[in-house]
Write a protein that holds these residues in place. Sequence first.
Motif, PDB file in Angstrom:
ATOM      1  N   PHE A  87      -3.382  12.104   7.657  1.00  0.00           N
ATOM      2  CA  PHE A  87      -2.501  12.017   6.485  1.00  0.00           C
ATOM      3  C   PHE A  87      -1.044  12.135   6.916  1.00  0.00           C
ATOM      4  N   LEU A 112       3.375  12.332  -3.015  1.00  0.00           N
ATOM      5  CA  LEU A 112       4.016  11.854  -1.776  1.00  0.00           C
ATOM      6  C   LEU A 112       4.949  10.667  -2.044  1.00  0.00           C
ATOM      7  N   LYS A 113       4.468   9.723  -2.822  1.00  0.00           N
ATOM      8  CA  LYS A 113       5.276   8.521  -3.081  1.00  0.00           C
ATOM      9  C   LYS A 113       6.616   8.896  -3.737  1.00  0.00           C
ATOM     10  N   PHE A 146       0.850  -1.196   0.000  1.00  0.00           N
ATOM     11  CA  PHE A 146       0.000   0.000   0.000  1.00  0.00           C
ATOM     12  C   PHE A 146       0.885   1.246   0.000  1.00  0.00           C
ATOM     13  N   ASP A 147       1.129   1.767  -1.187  1.00  0.00           N
ATOM     14  CA  ASP A 147       1.959   2.970  -1.279  1.00  0.00           C
ATOM     15  C   ASP A 147       1.243   4.096  -2.020  1.00  0.00           C
ATOM     16  N   VAL A 168       7.592   2.419   0.589  1.00  0.00           N
ATOM     17  CA  VAL A 168       8.617   2.782  -0.400  1.00  0.00           C
ATOM     18  C   VAL A 168      10.002   2.356   0.101  1.00  0.00           C
ATOM     19  N   ARG A 205      -0.385  16.014  -0.174  1.00  0.00           N
ATOM     20  CA  ARG A 205      -0.851  14.784  -0.838  1.00  0.00           C
ATOM     21  C   ARG A 205      -0.123  14.510  -2.148  1.00  0.00           C
ATOM     22  N   VAL A 210       3.106   5.120   3.687  1.00  0.00           N
ATOM     23  CA  VAL A 210       3.688   5.201   2.338  1.00  0.00           C
ATOM     24  C   VAL A 210       5.217   5.194   2.424  1.00  0.00           C
ATOM     25  N   ILE A 221      -5.152   4.789   0.491  1.00  0.00           N
ATOM     26  CA  ILE A 221      -5.116   4.655   1.950  1.00  0.00           C
ATOM     27  C   ILE A 221      -6.052   5.675   2.600  1.00  0.00           C
ATOM     28  N   GLU A 222      -5.992   6.895   2.102  1.00  0.00           N
ATOM     29  CA  GLU A 222      -6.861   7.948   2.659  1.00  0.00           C
ATOM     30  C   GLU A 222      -8.330   7.628   2.478  1.00  0.00           C
ATOM     31  N   THR A 277      -0.929   8.128   7.184  1.00  0.00           N
ATOM     32  CA  THR A 277      -0.823   7.744   5.767  1.00  0.00           C
ATOM     33  C   THR A 277       0.599   7.946   5.244  1.00  0.00           C
TER      34      THR A 277
END
Lengths: 250, 250
Positions: free
Chosen positions: B117, B68-69, A106-107, B129, B65, B125, A112-113, B121
């Motif tokens: 977040f 982010l990844k 889950f990235d 990663v 948001r 994330v 996720i949000e 979250t």
Amino acid sequence: MAGKQLFIVTGATGGFGSAILRQINLLYGEDAVIIACGRNKPKLDDVTKGFAAGVKHISVDFAERQGLKERCQAIFDLAAGETFSAAYLYNNHGLASDVTRLAQDFDDSAEIEDYFFLNLTSFQVLTAVFLKNFSGVPHTCVNISSKCAVVAFPSMSLYCTGKAARLMLYKCLAAENPEVKVLNYSPGLMLTTMTENFHNTVAVDSTKKTFQAFKEGNLYVDTDESAKKMLGIVKEGSFTSGEQIDFHDC
Amino acid sequence: MAGKQLFIVTGATGGFGSAILRQINLLYGEDAVIIACGRNKPKLDDVTKGFAAGVKHISVDFAERQGLKERCQAIFDLAAGETFSAAYLYNNHGLASDVTRLAQDFDDSAEIEDYFFLNLTSFQVLTAVFLKNFSGVPHTCVNISSKCAVVAFPSMSLYCTGKAARLMLYKCLAAENPEVKVLNYSPGLMLTTMTENFHNTVAVDSTKKTFQAFKEGNLYVDTDESAKKMLGIVKEGSFTSGEQIDFHDC
């Protein structure tokens, strides 16, 4: 006490939600007014046919950000102007998480949000709005929790995380409000659409085997039996506010 | 083993984060490469002045948001091409919650989402990663947790809820990945900007008194002492992956 008792049940049209409706009707009959939140009206009509309890229906989208607070208020507005002796919120809505993937898969923050919005944030907002309504009436807030709130099951990370968060939120709510009764109820593993989905798609063998053993041993908890037990606990009122009670432990 | 050890520390410029940097440097010296994620570069330069460990810096906005990844990946890209014998993620970023209000005062879904977040979250994330990088190298993920992950403190509901969620997520991560070391570390109550803010603004008397007692009794844990203990636990490697360890219990 004057007035009927008010029950708000979310996620009411299927699975455990429907069982809650049936058991409220059996236990309280015409002394109950039920507001059932669910999006499948025909199914809800089926479930509540012949109820002695009064039933009101509202379709609520708990996944949509815009106007959530107002949509929550609209639920309680359905009971405006009436006098109740008690008000109960059964917070049963939620969505199964994707159990085909592991935590590290889950990235995508948007995914996720979305999950936490429906399963945690809307739960919080609904509770907050509920407590602002029916002033002077005893409030009871029930979180439909899970063993997953306290035990980490491989390949159910989002589900477990959301449930753990809800449990802690309700523990805080209880600690802050001695006058509000707060129950975290873990209903046991029931054969619902959600658990069937878990069963069929779960990625990790150990968790799959847990589900398998329940299926083969016919160990699934009956939804109505669990709902009846929960309503009995709430009616009796002898639980410690904020603690989690599991179907199997009482 | 060939190569240096890689440490990624978020929320690195202040409080406990700075202490983690100092203690890594003391324990590993030039065998360590540290990637410090923090937004105050001059302060970070101050903290790391004279370090034997190699230090790289990156400013990361974990509250935003969009992208982010990719921003998380950019952290690890700073170490691309190098060979490491181990990689450690110290997930220390986060924001204090508003403790002037009770759980039922939080009915603005955007505010709640923003909080989760940044504190949940982005934490998820970043972990996901991280585990996709440094293939073949032993990974250790550390959640800077809190007693608030397991005990409900009145007027700290958002904070407790976020910490409980992180703890469960990391328990699942551990249960799913025997090859990854996962530590949930509760560093004890330290005198940082965050706890001072809690101390000064907390709404509920019982919680205020808890903070007061710490201040008056001079019971605050020293950040460097706690960071040293945590690094020792990780280096020793004898903890049960996924469990929460508290500074006071070890």
